[in-house]
Design a protein around this motif. Sequence first.
Motif, PDB file in Angstrom:
ATOM      1  N   LEU A  10       0.430  -0.802 -10.969  1.00 36.74           N
ATOM      2  CA  LEU A  10       1.147  -1.843 -11.703  1.00 36.74           C
ATOM      3  C   LEU A  10       0.549  -3.299 -11.044  1.00 36.74           C
ATOM      4  CD1 LEU A  10       4.569  -0.660 -11.902  1.00 36.74           C
ATOM      5  CD2 LEU A  10       3.143  -0.659 -13.715  1.00 36.74           C
ATOM      6  N   CYS A  11      -0.100  -3.131  -9.912  1.00 37.04           N
ATOM      7  CA  CYS A  11      -0.511  -4.499  -9.325  1.00 37.04           C
ATOM      8  C   CYS A  11       0.416  -5.540  -8.948  1.00 37.04           C
ATOM      9  CB  CYS A  11      -1.636  -4.947 -10.185  1.00 37.04           C
ATOM     10  SG  CYS A  11      -2.906  -3.865 -10.694  1.00 37.04           S
ATOM     11  N   ASN A  12       1.591  -5.155  -9.058  1.00 38.34           N
ATOM     12  CA  ASN A  12       2.618  -6.221  -8.903  1.00 38.34           C
ATOM     13  C   ASN A  12       3.929  -5.780  -8.115  1.00 38.34           C
ATOM     14  OD1 ASN A  12       5.274  -7.645  -9.931  1.00 38.34           O
ATOM     15  ND2 ASN A  12       3.633  -9.020 -10.217  1.00 38.34           N
ATOM     16  N   ARG A  13       4.299  -6.456  -7.139  1.00 35.06           N
ATOM     17  CA  ARG A  13       5.307  -6.200  -6.367  1.00 35.06           C
ATOM     18  C   ARG A  13       6.691  -5.765  -7.109  1.00 35.06           C
ATOM     19  NH1 ARG A  13       9.568  -8.758  -3.317  1.00 35.06           N
ATOM     20  NH2 ARG A  13       8.434 -10.756  -4.062  1.00 35.06           N
ATOM     21  N   GLU A  14       7.219  -6.692  -7.903  1.00 36.07           N
ATOM     22  CA  GLU A  14       8.530  -6.628  -8.606  1.00 36.07           C
ATOM     23  C   GLU A  14       8.373  -5.214  -9.898  1.00 36.07           C
ATOM     24  OE1 GLU A  14       6.687  -9.634  -8.296  1.00 36.07           O
ATOM     25  OE2 GLU A  14       7.897 -10.677  -7.153  1.00 36.07           O
ATOM     26  N   ASP A  15       7.107  -5.344 -10.281  1.00 29.48           N
ATOM     27  CA  ASP A  15       7.108  -4.161 -11.258  1.00 29.48           C
ATOM     28  C   ASP A  15       7.212  -2.680 -10.455  1.00 29.48           C
ATOM     29  OD1 ASP A  15       7.093  -5.961 -13.234  1.00 29.48           O
ATOM     30  OD2 ASP A  15       4.953  -6.007 -13.452  1.00 29.48           O
ATOM     31  N   LEU A  67      -3.404 -10.745  -6.851  1.00 26.96           N
ATOM     32  CA  LEU A  67      -4.233 -10.691  -6.120  1.00 26.96           C
ATOM     33  C   LEU A  67      -3.497 -11.132  -4.710  1.00 26.96           C
ATOM     34  CD1 LEU A  67      -7.507 -11.903  -7.726  1.00 26.96           C
ATOM     35  CD2 LEU A  67      -6.714  -9.582  -7.264  1.00 26.96           C
ATOM     36  N   GLU A  68      -2.632 -11.976  -4.723  1.00 26.69           N
ATOM     37  CA  GLU A  68      -1.569 -12.626  -3.737  1.00 26.69           C
ATOM     38  C   GLU A  68      -0.917 -11.111  -3.109  1.00 26.69           C
ATOM     39  OE1 GLU A  68       1.118 -15.481  -4.439  1.00 26.69           O
ATOM     40  OE2 GLU A  68      -0.621 -16.632  -5.376  1.00 26.69           O
ATOM     41  N   GLU A  69      -0.593 -10.332  -3.742  1.00 25.68           N
ATOM     42  CA  GLU A  69      -0.021  -8.983  -3.329  1.00 25.68           C
ATOM     43  C   GLU A  69      -1.158  -8.373  -2.511  1.00 25.68           C
ATOM     44  OE1 GLU A  69       3.287  -8.070  -3.231  1.00 25.68           O
ATOM     45  OE2 GLU A  69       3.793 -10.244  -4.321  1.00 25.68           O
ATOM     46  N   ALA A  70      -2.331  -8.231  -3.189  1.00 31.46           N
ATOM     47  CA  ALA A  70      -3.398  -7.544  -2.537  1.00 31.46           C
ATOM     48  C   ALA A  70      -3.549  -7.942  -1.044  1.00 31.46           C
ATOM     49  CB  ALA A  70      -4.603  -7.469  -3.219  1.00 31.46           C
ATOM     50  N   GLU A  71      -3.524  -9.120  -1.019  1.00 33.62           N
ATOM     51  CA  GLU A  71      -3.786  -9.922   0.225  1.00 33.62           C
ATOM     52  C   GLU A  71      -2.774  -9.550   1.233  1.00 33.62           C
ATOM     53  OE1 GLU A  71      -4.007 -14.019  -0.425  1.00 33.62           O
ATOM     54  OE2 GLU A  71      -6.039 -13.914  -1.522  1.00 33.62           O
ATOM     55  N   LYS A  72      -1.591  -9.312   0.995  1.00 35.46           N
ATOM     56  CA  LYS A  72      -0.461  -8.967   1.801  1.00 35.46           C
ATOM     57  C   LYS A  72      -0.664  -7.730   2.298  1.00 35.46           C
ATOM     58  CE  LYS A  72       3.005 -12.037  -0.494  1.00 35.46           C
ATOM     59  NZ  LYS A  72       4.233 -12.242  -1.130  1.00 35.46           N
ATOM     60  N   VAL A  73      -0.993  -6.719   1.283  1.00 35.04           N
ATOM     61  CA  VAL A  73      -1.364  -5.293   1.845  1.00 35.04           C
ATOM     62  C   VAL A  73      -2.431  -5.147   2.717  1.00 35.04           C
ATOM     63  CG1 VAL A  73      -1.510  -2.986   0.910  1.00 35.04           C
ATOM     64  CG2 VAL A  73       0.132  -4.577  -0.101  1.00 35.04           C
ATOM     65  N   ALA A  74      -3.456  -5.835   2.290  1.00 32.60           N
ATOM     66  CA  ALA A  74      -4.924  -5.551   3.020  1.00 32.60           C
ATOM     67  C   ALA A  74      -4.800  -6.344   4.335  1.00 32.60           C
ATOM     68  CB  ALA A  74      -6.072  -6.023   1.990  1.00 32.60           C
ATOM     69  N   GLN A  75      -5.623  -5.732   5.370  1.00 39.64           N
ATOM     70  CA  GLN A  75      -5.436  -6.526   6.606  1.00 39.64           C
ATOM     71  C   GLN A  75      -6.728  -7.177   6.821  1.00 39.64           C
ATOM     72  OE1 GLN A  75      -4.177  -3.445   9.531  1.00 39.64           O
ATOM     73  NE2 GLN A  75      -2.214  -3.583   8.652  1.00 39.64           N
TER      74      GLN A  75
END
Length: 144
Positions: A10-15, A67-75
């Motif tokens: 879904l590419c989105n935290r809330e979803d 993509l902000e969510e991707a930045e949080k997950v990726a180190q």
Amino acid sequence: MLYRLCMVLLCNREDAEDAVQETFCSYLRAKPVFESGEHEKAWLIRVATNKSRDLRRSLFWRRRADLEEAEKVAQTPEERDLLEGLLRLPDKYKIVLHLHYIEGYKIKEIAQMTKMSENNVKVHLFRGRKLLKLELEEEKEGAR
């Protein structure tokens, strides 16, 4: 594990949170009886995948890559690039790549969870890797 799978789809935290919540609501409503822990896990993965797809088909869902969510997950920057490439792939490739490389499932287990043949899983892994490689190469060329 279910949250990560829904996040990839879904590419989105809330979803993703909504899809996981709906998965557990289905679990409580259905009260299924399982043969083993693996059977239960496969059922939950299948339901979470279906709930994610249902959410994507809904009238209110708009396609986006958060993509902000991707930045949080990726180190690392490399992990971020890889995750962004994975998020752009079609679902049929995202699911098998995620289950195989991120969750560590074997091809046979993925086939049982997704109700696909082992050969079909292998084909999806092959094609998904190929598409991901092309995505990453295009991204590198675009950065130059």
